[in-house]
Scaffold this motif. Structure first.
Motif, PDB file in Angstrom:
ATOM      1  N   UNK A  42      81.970 -19.280 -84.954  1.00  8.58           N
ATOM      2  CA  UNK A  42      82.060 -20.775 -85.181  1.00  8.58           C
ATOM      3  C   UNK A  42      81.121 -21.244 -83.824  1.00  8.58           C
ATOM      4  N   UNK A  43      81.704 -20.738 -82.695  1.00  8.65           N
ATOM      5  CA  UNK A  43      81.119 -21.179 -81.495  1.00  8.65           C
ATOM      6  C   UNK A  43      79.980 -21.100 -81.158  1.00  8.65           C
ATOM      7  N   UNK A  44      79.351 -19.666 -81.831  1.00  9.74           N
ATOM      8  CA  UNK A  44      77.954 -19.352 -81.473  1.00  9.74           C
ATOM      9  C   UNK A  44      76.961 -20.392 -82.205  1.00  9.74           C
ATOM     10  N   UNK A  85      86.903 -27.331 -73.175  1.00 12.41           N
ATOM     11  CA  UNK A  85      87.872 -27.707 -74.337  1.00 12.41           C
ATOM     12  C   UNK A  85      87.870 -26.768 -75.647  1.00 12.41           C
ATOM     13  N   UNK A  86      87.357 -25.626 -75.333  1.00 17.27           N
ATOM     14  CA  UNK A  86      87.195 -24.401 -76.206  1.00 17.27           C
ATOM     15  C   UNK A  86      88.173 -23.458 -76.225  1.00 17.27           C
ATOM     16  N   UNK A 142      75.959 -10.613 -80.829  1.00 20.90           N
ATOM     17  CA  UNK A 142      75.952 -10.313 -79.515  1.00 20.90           C
ATOM     18  C   UNK A 142      74.899 -10.545 -78.857  1.00 20.90           C
ATOM     19  N   UNK A 143      73.669 -10.383 -79.549  1.00 22.94           N
ATOM     20  CA  UNK A 143      72.279 -10.597 -79.041  1.00 22.94           C
ATOM     21  C   UNK A 143      72.204 -12.243 -78.614  1.00 22.94           C
ATOM     22  N   UNK A 144      72.654 -13.054 -79.480  1.00 20.62           N
ATOM     23  CA  UNK A 144      72.752 -14.434 -78.958  1.00 20.62           C
ATOM     24  C   UNK A 144      73.566 -14.953 -78.131  1.00 20.62           C
ATOM     25  N   UNK A 145      74.756 -14.091 -77.910  1.00 21.71           N
ATOM     26  CA  UNK A 145      75.722 -14.505 -76.608  1.00 21.71           C
ATOM     27  C   UNK A 145      74.855 -13.982 -75.577  1.00 21.71           C
ATOM     28  N   UNK A 146      74.252 -12.873 -75.403  1.00 19.00           N
ATOM     29  CA  UNK A 146      73.680 -12.259 -74.184  1.00 19.00           C
ATOM     30  C   UNK A 146      72.473 -13.252 -73.958  1.00 19.00           C
TER      31      UNK A 146
END
Length: 513
Positions: free
Chosen positions: A443-445, A431-432, A475-479
């Motif tokens: 925001x999504x992070x 839904x994003x 980027x570290x959080x996404x990784x």
């Protein structure tokens, strides 16, 4: 009496319905086209005249005026030949206005009346459907491509005479293509290059697996012959198959670029674009008076591979910064701008120095400090900030090179883990409006990359020690989110953050120190 025939023109990936208005005036024979036509449209005069005569129809012996409305939109391409010819034949009473009211026409005419295919058919037909057109007649070679659009009847014609016969005595057949079934039938897992052929390099293989699972950018650095290029060629074999939405988006891009084949109307494999270091900035981002997609757009939803990355001119590398951040490229011209998607995985490979042996345990580097500094300066800090994984690929040991009996993990096994992680992401972000972790916005992070107190303390220490920028932190959080998905973990743990930091903190400046 003036008649009106429907067609379309394209600007970038967008299409606009155009009315071809035709009038024949009692005057000396002439042929005039107005309404902002480009050179290709103006040249339709000679093609249309010969095509009509060679199809055994008469051409008016008076002045023919063609107006392409609305007149404030630039008209380009050869697809106006067919609708112009239809408008003239209505004036000659071969057809009637009522017969063509529910139809649109697109196609280039040869001098003998043959209808040739054109580039960009898919977005043109999509634009006509959105404008409420019910039927469209296109070149036979474009028919399957056009039929991918549901909700509009597509007829393929080989000759101008076939189009006339459709309204008189021999109707054309509707072309139908089930896009979902076609995509499923073309999916295949047999790749020329397989990771089973890559000896050793377990850390680099794991980094490539993470990159494939989350759509992250990756840079491999190592001495010559360590396997960087071979692993890059194996990378497509672990990527997940295209979703239907992705396949249609890619097909529009390749259609506009004129790279579709008539027997393969739908792009079914993720693109892998290997660009030579002599490529220009315009070749990478796209360009031209009527801007066409560049390599970053042709690599959309796939891979852009830059081998010997530091051999590219710095100015060329710097144009990648904005597309890597935004996932799109806007090409501006004096009269208009065109936006193309560019959500690709940047896969780079490079040597650590000009001779290639900086940090090598077996061979000594012969480069001076100045040569090394100048060599590495091609990659700016802002560009490296946008590369999520930076992995060292060392020289293989003699035992690794000669151990033919050791069975390496094959691509099919790695791909199953990637597919499992991608499935988790598809469900999480349904839904994003995004598909992978690499597309997460700030925001999504905050919503999907929550960490516990111990992990936050680890991140705090990393921010201080490595002087992390806001972009690097995100980027570290996404990784870490991708590593957790591969691990089957719902939450990001310390172990996932530590792995992300390990892959993210390899710095080219550390070479030789």
């Amino acid at each position: 009496m003036v008649n009106r025939v429907q067609t379309a023109t394209g600007i970038g990936l967008n299409a606009y319905k155009i009315w071809v208005e035709t009038d024949v005036i009692n005057s000396l024979p002439a042929f005039s086209i107005v309404g902002l036509p480009d050179t290709a449209v103006n040249e339709a005069r000679d093609r249309v005249k010969s095509a009509i005569k060679n199809s055994n129809f008469t051409f008016p012996s008076r002045k023919v005026v063609i107006n392409l409305a609305p007149a404030d939109i630039k008209k380009n391409g050869t697809g106006f030949d067919l609708p112009i010819a239809i408008g003239i034949l209505i004036e000659e009473e071969v057809l009637t206005q009522e017969q063509v009211n529910d139809y649109a026409f697109i196609g280039e005419l040869a001098l003998d009346g043959l209808i040739r295919p054109i580039a960009g058919m898919l977005p043109l037909v999509l634009g006509l459907k959105e404008a409420g057109v019910k039927n469209v007649i296109v070149p036979a070679e474009n028919a399957k491509e056009a039929a991918l659009i549901e909700g509009i009847n597509v007829y393929g014609a080989n000759y101008l005479g076939d189009v006339i016969s459709h309204f008189t005595d021999a109707p054309l057949k509707i072309t139908k293509v089930n896009a979902s079934e076609y995509l499923e039938s073309k999916l295949k897992e047999d790749f020329i290059n397989d990771f089973r052929e890559v000896k050793g390099q377990q850390k680099a293989k794991k980094a490539l697996e993470i990159a494939a699972a989350g759509g992250h950018n990756i840079l491999m650095t190592g001495s010559p012959g360590s396997g960087k290029t071979m692993m890059a060629k194996c990378f497509p074999s672990i990527l997940p198959p295209l979703e239907m939405e992705e396949a249609l988006e890619l097909t529009k891009i390749y259609s506009v670029s004129g790279l579709l084949q008539s027997d393969e109307p739908l792009v079914t494999q993720r693109p892998f674009r290997a660009v030579h270091h002599t490529a220009s900035a315009n070749g990478i981002i796209g360009g031209g008076s009527n801007p066409k997609p560049g390599e970053i757009t042709l690599a959309h939803r796939g891979v852009l591979f830059l081998d010997e990355m530091v051999e590219f001119p710095r100015a060329v590398l710097e144009v990648l910064r904005q597309p890597l951040e935004d996932g799109e490229i806007v090409i501006s011209r004096a009269t208009h701008s065109v936006k193309y998607p560019a959500k690709f995985i940047l896969l780079g490979a490079m040597n650590p120095c000009p001779c290639g042996f900086l940090g090598d345990k077996e061979k000594q580097c012969t480069c001076s400090d100045f040569q090394i500094s100048r060599y590495l300066s091609k990659l700016s800090g802002p560009l490296l900030d946008r590369i999520d994984l930076q992995v060292d690929v060392p020289r293989l040991t003699p035992s690794e090179l000669m151990n033919y009996n050791k069975a390496e993990e094959d691509s099919a096994t790695i791909r199953q883990r990637v597919l499992k992680a991608r499935k988790i992401q598809l469900e999480r972000y349904k839904n994003e409006g995004i598909l992978t972790n690499s597309e997460l916005t700030p925001k999504l992070i905050k919503k999907y990359c929550q960490t516990d107190e111990q992990s936050q303390e680890l991140l705090k220490n990393a921010i201080v020690k490595y002087q992390l920028s806001g972009r690097r932190y995100d980027r570290i959080l996404k990784l870490a989110r991708t590593i957790a998905d591969l691990d089957g973990s719902e939450n990001i743990g310390q172990i996932h953050l530590m792995q992300a930091l390990q892959y993210r903190m390899i710095n080219l400046e550390s070479y030789g120190k």
